[in-house]
Design a protein around this motif. Structure first.
Motif, short mmCIF file in Angstrom:
data_model
loop_
_atom_site.label_atom_id
_atom_site.label_comp_id
_atom_site.label_asym_id
_atom_site.label_seq_id
_atom_site.Cartn_x
_atom_site.Cartn_y
_atom_site.Cartn_z
N ARG A 59 0.83 -1.21 0.00
CA ARG A 59 0.00 0.00 0.00
C ARG A 59 0.86 1.26 0.00
O ARG A 59 0.59 2.21 -0.72
CB ARG A 59 -0.93 -0.01 1.22
CG ARG A 59 -1.88 1.17 1.28
CD ARG A 59 -2.93 0.99 2.34
NE ARG A 59 -3.06 1.80 3.50
CZ ARG A 59 -2.51 2.98 3.79
NH1 ARG A 59 -1.68 3.53 2.98
NH2 ARG A 59 -2.77 3.61 4.89
N ILE A 60 1.93 1.25 0.76
CA ILE A 60 2.81 2.42 0.83
C ILE A 60 3.59 2.57 -0.48
O ILE A 60 3.82 3.68 -0.95
CB ILE A 60 3.75 2.34 2.05
CG1 ILE A 60 2.92 2.32 3.35
CG2 ILE A 60 4.72 3.50 2.06
CD1 ILE A 60 2.01 3.52 3.55
N LYS A 61 3.99 1.46 -1.09
CA LYS A 61 4.68 1.55 -2.38
C LYS A 61 3.74 2.11 -3.45
O LYS A 61 4.17 2.87 -4.32
CB LYS A 61 5.22 0.18 -2.80
CG LYS A 61 6.49 -0.20 -2.09
CD LYS A 61 6.87 -1.61 -2.48
CE LYS A 61 8.31 -1.72 -2.80
NZ LYS A 61 8.68 -3.08 -3.20
N ALA A 62 2.46 1.76 -3.40
CA ALA A 62 1.48 2.32 -4.34
C ALA A 62 1.35 3.82 -4.12
O ALA A 62 1.22 4.61 -5.08
CB ALA A 62 0.13 1.63 -4.18
N LYS A 63 1.37 4.23 -2.87
CA LYS A 63 1.33 5.65 -2.54
C LYS A 63 2.57 6.35 -3.09
O LYS A 63 2.48 7.44 -3.67
CB LYS A 63 1.24 5.79 -1.02
CG LYS A 63 0.76 7.12 -0.52
CD LYS A 63 0.56 7.04 1.00
CE LYS A 63 0.14 8.35 1.58
NZ LYS A 63 0.00 8.32 3.03
N GLU A 69 4.37 9.99 -9.80
CA GLU A 69 3.57 10.46 -10.94
C GLU A 69 3.25 11.95 -10.83
O GLU A 69 2.85 12.57 -11.81
CB GLU A 69 2.26 9.66 -11.03
CG GLU A 69 2.46 8.22 -11.43
CD GLU A 69 1.22 7.36 -11.25
OE1 GLU A 69 0.16 7.88 -10.80
OE2 GLU A 69 1.31 6.15 -11.53
N ASN A 70 3.45 12.51 -9.64
CA ASN A 70 3.13 13.91 -9.39
C ASN A 70 4.36 14.74 -9.04
O ASN A 70 4.24 15.79 -8.40
CB ASN A 70 2.07 14.01 -8.29
CG ASN A 70 0.71 13.60 -8.80
OD1 ASN A 70 -0.04 14.43 -9.30
ND2 ASN A 70 0.39 12.31 -8.72
N GLY A 71 5.53 14.26 -9.44
CA GLY A 71 6.73 15.06 -9.33
C GLY A 71 7.69 14.75 -8.20
O GLY A 71 8.72 15.41 -8.06
N CYS A 72 7.39 13.78 -7.37
CA CYS A 72 8.29 13.42 -6.27
C CYS A 72 9.60 12.87 -6.84
O CYS A 72 9.60 12.18 -7.87
CB CYS A 72 7.62 12.37 -5.38
SG CYS A 72 8.55 11.95 -3.90
N LEU A 73 10.69 13.16 -6.18
CA LEU A 73 12.02 12.74 -6.63
C LEU A 73 12.62 11.61 -5.81
O LEU A 73 13.56 10.95 -6.25
CB LEU A 73 12.97 13.94 -6.61
CG LEU A 73 12.51 15.15 -7.42
CD1 LEU A 73 13.43 16.34 -7.17
CD2 LEU A 73 12.43 14.80 -8.90
N LEU A 74 12.08 11.40 -4.60
CA LEU A 74 12.65 10.38 -3.71
C LEU A 74 11.64 10.06 -2.61
O LEU A 74 10.94 10.97 -2.13
CB LEU A 74 13.94 10.92 -3.08
CG LEU A 74 14.80 9.99 -2.23
CD1 LEU A 74 15.35 8.83 -3.07
CD2 LEU A 74 15.96 10.76 -1.61
N PRO A 90 11.99 7.25 -8.49
CA PRO A 90 11.01 7.28 -9.58
C PRO A 90 11.29 6.28 -10.70
O PRO A 90 10.37 5.84 -11.39
CB PRO A 90 11.11 8.72 -10.13
CG PRO A 90 11.74 9.51 -9.06
CD PRO A 90 12.58 8.56 -8.25
N ASP A 91 12.56 5.89 -10.89
CA ASP A 91 12.88 4.93 -11.95
C ASP A 91 12.55 3.49 -11.55
O ASP A 91 12.80 2.56 -12.30
CB ASP A 91 14.35 5.05 -12.36
CG ASP A 91 15.33 4.67 -11.26
OD1 ASP A 91 14.90 4.21 -10.16
OD2 ASP A 91 16.55 4.82 -11.49
N GLY A 92 12.00 3.32 -10.34
CA GLY A 92 11.62 1.99 -9.86
C GLY A 92 12.70 1.30 -9.06
O GLY A 92 12.46 0.24 -8.48
N SER A 93 13.88 1.89 -9.00
CA SER A 93 14.94 1.26 -8.21
C SER A 93 14.66 1.43 -6.73
O SER A 93 14.04 2.40 -6.30
CB SER A 93 16.31 1.83 -8.58
OG SER A 93 16.40 3.19 -8.23
#
Length: 128
Positions: A59-63, A69-74, A90-93
């Motif tokens: 659930r937290i990973k979905a958040k 998707e809204n500009g977060c960098l980390l 954001p690259d999924g790593s």
């Protein structure tokens, strides 16, 4: 700007999410439209989530994905039970940091460094 969970982040789809802790780069914060105190348009540059007993990592990973998707960098997901920090980008790593490691701000909060055990220091006094 650093804000606690009272800061609502309005996502493009209308959802309002409130990370446990948010960091927004100073210049970006100044450019935010003034639509009401306590709201940020988009996601913070750094979102910090602390797992509570009712949370699941999924659930937290979905958040976190919605933040990205809204500009977060980390995004940092802190697990006080396992005493770990999951660093998600954001690259999924992802990188799982354990107590013997150090959490860094990467390019988002340049120069920030904190040994992971310090995050859980107050928990030790509660357990005694």
């Amino acid at each position: 700007m650093v804000a606690a969970s009272r800061l609502g982040c309005r996502m493009k789809n209308g959802n309002v999410l409130s990370p446990d802790l948010s960091f927004v780069e100073k210049e970006r914060g100044k450019r935010q439209p003034r639509q009401g105190a306590g709201f940020l348009e988009g996601a913070p540059d750094l979102a910090v989530e602390v797992l509570s007993p009712s949370d699941t990592i999924a659930r937290i990973k979905a958040k976190a994905e919605e933040y990205f998707e809204n500009g977060c960098l980390l995004c940092w997901i802190i697990d006080p039970v396992d005493r770990t920090v999951l660093v998600v980008r954001p690259d999924g790593s992802e990188e799982l940091l354990r107590e013997e490691e150090t959490l860094g701000g990467e390019s988002v909060v340049e120069g920030f460094s904190l040994p992971v055990p310090l995050l859980f220091e107050d928990l030790d006094s509660l357990e005694e």
